[in-house]
Design an enzyme around this catalytic site. Structure first.
Site, PDB file in Angstrom:
ATOM      1  N   ASP A 191      17.209  12.343 148.241  1.00 16.58           N
ATOM      2  CA  ASP A 191      18.842  12.737 148.233  1.00 16.58           C
ATOM      3  C   ASP A 191      19.195  12.071 149.551  1.00 16.58           C
ATOM      4  OD1 ASP A 191      18.100  14.707 150.262  1.00 16.58           O
ATOM      5  OD2 ASP A 191      18.366  16.396 148.802  1.00 16.58           O
ATOM      6  N   TYR A 238      24.144  18.683 134.330  1.00 16.15           N
ATOM      7  CA  TYR A 238      24.607  18.369 135.735  1.00 16.15           C
ATOM      8  C   TYR A 238      25.578  17.201 135.579  1.00 16.15           C
ATOM      9  CZ  TYR A 238      20.679  21.180 137.284  1.00 16.15           C
ATOM     10  OH  TYR A 238      19.780  22.221 137.531  1.00 16.15           O
ATOM     11  N   ARG A 241      17.171  14.685 141.472  1.00 20.24           N
ATOM     12  CA  ARG A 241      16.797  13.823 142.554  1.00 20.24           C
ATOM     13  C   ARG A 241      15.638  12.805 142.121  1.00 20.24           C
ATOM     14  NH1 ARG A 241      15.647  16.798 147.945  1.00 20.24           N
ATOM     15  NH2 ARG A 241      16.835  18.492 147.076  1.00 20.24           N
ATOM     16  N   ASP A 292      20.302  23.490 145.375  1.00 14.62           N
ATOM     17  CA  ASP A 292      20.035  22.958 146.799  1.00 14.62           C
ATOM     18  C   ASP A 292      21.297  23.015 147.462  1.00 14.62           C
ATOM     19  OD1 ASP A 292      17.405  22.295 146.269  1.00 14.62           O
ATOM     20  OD2 ASP A 292      17.555  20.398 145.762  1.00 14.62           O
TER      21      ASP A 292
END
Length: 311
Positions: free
Chosen positions: A80, A66, A174, A38
């Site tokens: 988010d 991540y 998210r 993203d």
């Protein structure tokens, strides 16, 4: 120019923006990526150049890692920091409470994909429906979160907690952050995200776009390209020289094309190399292969999923 380039994507750019930049830098039109990030996210974006674009389908299925920051007490409609705030609830949460909440999400877990995802509903991506204010029912998907660690908590009216996540393809970080917030009773959204690993490629191997511009100007891009035969982690089968062209022409793998020294299960994905270590094809075995035991003469033991030499 064929190979894999590991880019450290900056915040604010789409993955497609990065592709366009790489096309301009290299002059190549055959450029793709192996798993989108993203615009909010930074970190590892695996770029495939030339013939290596054929490998994207395999690289996309690799696990990812991540480091994410979730802001507790604030929920948004996109899960988010780019979305509309749905609720604010100042909260005080202890580290042990967050650690205990994370435990419930480690391992196989069900996620409902966010409306901001690219998953299609009746042929249309969900994010396009979301832009029109349309929300549709989404089926939960089973994902595997094999690593989930709390790194730090920054105290505030809306605490920010950093977590390290290792997960299977298709995991929405998210959504994980939003779900953890609900479990804590205060809500949360993902406020920052960095992909630190995609498959075998880590962020320490990644190059920023400015670095790549300089490397391209110095005509040194080939020095940092990862060759196709180093891109995949599947078992390797070496093809006898006399059968190389048949493999390149898309022929299925037969017993007489290889030495009887491999042991593989049925349904296993394998790389086919020539004797010089060049990648010829990616196949899937159609039956078990047992070391030292010959198959029936001419019997097919694997069929191609992807064909094309790396040379």
């Amino acid at each position: 120019m064929n190979g894999i380039l590991i880019v450290n994507k900056p915040k604010g750019m789409t993955s497609h923006d990065v592709i366009q930049r790489i096309r301009r830098l290299t002059g190549s039109r055959r450029v793709g990526h192996a798993g989108t990030l993203d615009p909010l996210a930074t970190g590892v974006l695996v770029i495939c150049l030339g013939k290596a674009t054929r490998l994207a389908q395999f690289l996309q299925s690799d696990s990812k890692e991540y480091v994410a920051e979730m802001t507790l007490g604030i929920e948004t409609d996109t899960q988010d920091g780019t979305g509309r705030v749905l609720s604010r609830k100042p909260c005080s949460v202890e580290e042990r409470e967050i650690i205990n909440a994370l435990k419930d999400f480690k391992g196989p877990t069900w996620q409902i994909p966010p409306m901001t995802s690219a998953i299609k509903h009746k042929g249309k991506p969900l994010y396009k429906l979301a832009r029109k204010g349309i929300e549709v029912e989404r089926r939960p998907r089973l994902v595997d979160i094999y690593k989930l660690e709390l790194l730090e908590v920054k105290a505030d009216d809306y605490p920010r907690a950093s977590i390290r996540v290792g997960c299977s393809k298709g995991t929405y970080i998210r959504t994980l952050c939003a779900d953890v917030g609900k479990a804590l009773g205060c809500g949360a959204h993902m406020s920052n995200l960095t992909r630190t690993r995609a498959g075998k490629f880590e962020i320490r191997e990644a190059f920023g776009l400015e670095e790549l511009s300089k490397i391209t100007e110095e005509r040194s891009l080939n020095k940092i390209l990862i060759p196709m035969n180093k891109a995949l982690s599947y078992p390797v089968i070496v093809i006898k020289e006399s059968f190389v062209q048949k493999i390149l022409n898309g022929a299925p793998l037969r017993e007489e094309m290889i030495e009887p020294k491999y042991t593989l299960d049925e349904g296993e994905i394998v790389q086919l190399w020539d004797t010089n270590g060049e990648l010829l094809a990616v196949d899937k075995t159609t039956r078990p292969i047992e070391r030292g035991l010959g198959q029936k003469p001419g019997e097919i033991i694997a069929r191609p999923l992807c064909v094309g030499g790396s040379g």
